[in-house]
Design a protein around this motif. Sequence first.
Motif, PDB file in Angstrom:
ATOM      1  N   GLU A 217       0.827  -1.204   0.000  1.00  0.00           N
ATOM      2  CA  GLU A 217       0.000   0.000   0.000  1.00  0.00           C
ATOM      3  C   GLU A 217       0.862   1.255   0.000  1.00  0.00           C
ATOM      4  N   ILE A 218       1.926   1.252   0.810  1.00  0.00           N
ATOM      5  CA  ILE A 218       2.830   2.410   0.853  1.00  0.00           C
ATOM      6  C   ILE A 218       3.469   2.640  -0.511  1.00  0.00           C
ATOM      7  N   CYS A 219       3.930   1.576  -1.125  1.00  0.00           N
ATOM      8  CA  CYS A 219       4.556   1.697  -2.451  1.00  0.00           C
ATOM      9  C   CYS A 219       3.554   2.225  -3.481  1.00  0.00           C
ATOM     10  N   ASP A 220       2.333   1.707  -3.442  1.00  0.00           N
ATOM     11  CA  ASP A 220       1.319   2.171  -4.395  1.00  0.00           C
ATOM     12  C   ASP A 220       1.002   3.648  -4.187  1.00  0.00           C
ATOM     13  N   ARG A 221       0.879   4.063  -2.933  1.00  0.00           N
ATOM     14  CA  ARG A 221       0.493   5.440  -2.625  1.00  0.00           C
ATOM     15  C   ARG A 221       1.570   6.430  -3.039  1.00  0.00           C
ATOM     16  N   HIS A 222       2.835   6.010  -2.971  1.00  0.00           N
ATOM     17  CA  HIS A 222       3.933   6.935  -3.252  1.00  0.00           C
ATOM     18  C   HIS A 222       4.609   6.679  -4.602  1.00  0.00           C
ATOM     19  N   GLY A 223       4.046   5.801  -5.410  1.00  0.00           N
ATOM     20  CA  GLY A 223       4.616   5.548  -6.730  1.00  0.00           C
ATOM     21  C   GLY A 223       5.973   4.878  -6.685  1.00  0.00           C
ATOM     22  N   ILE A 224       6.184   4.001  -5.687  1.00  0.00           N
ATOM     23  CA  ILE A 224       7.457   3.300  -5.493  1.00  0.00           C
ATOM     24  C   ILE A 224       7.340   1.883  -6.043  1.00  0.00           C
ATOM     25  N   VAL A 225       8.371   1.399  -6.680  1.00  0.00           N
ATOM     26  CA  VAL A 225       8.393   0.034  -7.209  1.00  0.00           C
ATOM     27  C   VAL A 225       8.731  -0.936  -6.075  1.00  0.00           C
ATOM     28  N   LEU A 226       7.921  -1.968  -5.904  1.00  0.00           N
ATOM     29  CA  LEU A 226       8.142  -2.971  -4.867  1.00  0.00           C
ATOM     30  C   LEU A 226       8.874  -4.171  -5.465  1.00  0.00           C
ATOM     31  N   VAL A 227      10.035  -4.496  -4.889  1.00  0.00           N
ATOM     32  CA  VAL A 227      10.881  -5.588  -5.375  1.00  0.00           C
ATOM     33  C   VAL A 227      11.004  -6.643  -4.282  1.00  0.00           C
ATOM     34  N   PHE A 228      10.635  -7.878  -4.597  1.00  0.00           N
ATOM     35  CA  PHE A 228      10.859  -9.003  -3.693  1.00  0.00           C
ATOM     36  C   PHE A 228      12.103  -9.765  -4.135  1.00  0.00           C
ATOM     37  N   ASP A 229      13.017  -9.988  -3.194  1.00  0.00           N
ATOM     38  CA  ASP A 229      14.149 -10.886  -3.417  1.00  0.00           C
ATOM     39  C   ASP A 229      13.680 -12.302  -3.093  1.00  0.00           C
ATOM     40  N   GLU A 230      13.544 -13.131  -4.120  1.00  0.00           N
ATOM     41  CA  GLU A 230      13.067 -14.511  -3.960  1.00  0.00           C
ATOM     42  C   GLU A 230      14.204 -15.525  -4.110  1.00  0.00           C
ATOM     43  N   MET A 231      15.448 -15.077  -3.915  1.00  0.00           N
ATOM     44  CA  MET A 231      16.577 -15.981  -4.091  1.00  0.00           C
ATOM     45  C   MET A 231      16.456 -17.230  -3.223  1.00  0.00           C
ATOM     46  N   ILE A 232      16.095 -17.033  -1.962  1.00  0.00           N
ATOM     47  CA  ILE A 232      15.995 -18.152  -1.032  1.00  0.00           C
ATOM     48  C   ILE A 232      14.572 -18.701  -0.988  1.00  0.00           C
ATOM     49  N   THR A 233      13.588 -17.824  -0.960  1.00  0.00           N
ATOM     50  CA  THR A 233      12.202 -18.269  -0.827  1.00  0.00           C
ATOM     51  C   THR A 233      11.702 -18.991  -2.075  1.00  0.00           C
ATOM     52  N   GLY A 234      12.209 -18.611  -3.247  1.00  0.00           N
ATOM     53  CA  GLY A 234      11.798 -19.274  -4.473  1.00  0.00           C
ATOM     54  C   GLY A 234      12.231 -20.727  -4.498  1.00  0.00           C
ATOM     55  N   PHE A 235      11.277 -21.630  -4.696  1.00  0.00           N
ATOM     56  CA  PHE A 235      11.500 -23.071  -4.762  1.00  0.00           C
ATOM     57  C   PHE A 235      11.890 -23.674  -3.407  1.00  0.00           C
TER      58      PHE A 235
END
Length: 442
Positions: A217-235
């Motif tokens: 919500e914060i990113c959407d309200r302020h026009g910020i790009v949200l990046v998830f690092d999925e290096m470990i969580t992915g798979f």
Amino acid sequence: MSFHRSAQLQARLHELVPGGAHTYARGADQYPEFMTPVLVKGAGARVTDADGNEFVEYGMGLRAVTLGHGYAPVVDAVRAVLADGLNFTRPTTLELAAAEDFLAAVPGADMVKFAKNGSDVTTAAVRLARAATGRDLVALCADQPFFSTDDWFIGTVPMSAGIPAAVRALSVAFRYNDLDSLRSVVDIHSGRIACVVLEAATALAEPEPGFLEGVREICDRHGIVLVFDEMITGFRWSAGGAQQVYGVRPDLSCWGKAMGNGFPIAALAGRRELMELGGLATDADRVFLLSTTHGAESVSLAAFRAVAAVYRESDPVAVMERQGTSLAGTVNQLAREYGVQDAVAALGRPSCLVFTTRDAQGRPSQAYRTLFLQELLSRGVLGQSFVISAAHTDADLAHTAEAVQGALGVYRKALEAGSVEGLLQGRPVAPALRSRAEPRRL
């Protein structure tokens, strides 16, 4: 157990390779000083070193191997493409098939671009966010240890020699599970933050209810790009990563490690309107997104497709969760039996376990950590953690339990004495990212 040949090889590595390894986390300073096995092969969850010692391995290639070393379906898929050439001047049908497989597993992404390592794709995400927003600052999660080898991140760690102060000033930090800290950073640097970069979860930290939704919500309200690092969580959390588990869609996500079961492949994925800034369907200034000679070579794409097929047809995550739960239960029960439960514990998500090593005053201790590693190694268990794979069998867990039992007996002696002196051989391990070679200078 002798480490004579490994010691010779490690000494030679130090002469030829800065730090004696190609990854700081694999360095000799991360292991007991006279027990630094140099490996020659692995199968399943077991590895063999140059002296012929066999170990049950944890960590599994810095969490890159979830199916086991030498996993036959992956090896067979790689072998099948070798004779047809690996690198061409135009895209291959394999690139298209791999992209389709990836996007089918990650429904929150519209487009994907493959690369060879995680640092490249996280930096590509930052560059893309800066281009899309016209802003410079990166807000990253201060509680999470590593995002990239590139300047925008390394400038924030103690090992930051060579990074200009002007570059270091472009990264700001917020706290995990603390929306107020993120709001504060956004307010202080109003209109200047291009992206928020974080892992949605870690081995020890689950998102509190509403946290990820609040970040979104914060990113959407302020026009910020949200990046998830999925290096470990992915798979390791799921084939679709943390974004699938927690139901929050980032704008961009960065992948690697287990998606190739040890083969070198990484990916940047995200929303079409952002990803196309590096493509041809845009009238905006073009972003040099990712352009790598080896990013789409056939071996790693074939490995990824084989991994994706295994995750579609079976449930490696469930196996890791089950075996990790069993391992944690055993380790923690043994710690209670030896009366050291306040010092040694297996903690975290069952598929990504770590262990604590505290001194008699309850403080995290590198010396006691080294003693625990030493005693595990001497009993045939190798690992800086208890990060498991789907290849760890009941026999591997039984071997580990026996090793832990022996190690805890020595650990208790050290706690009772108030020191590791006389029990630990050599100097303690040291943080991988530190400003000086001491306390493990050669």
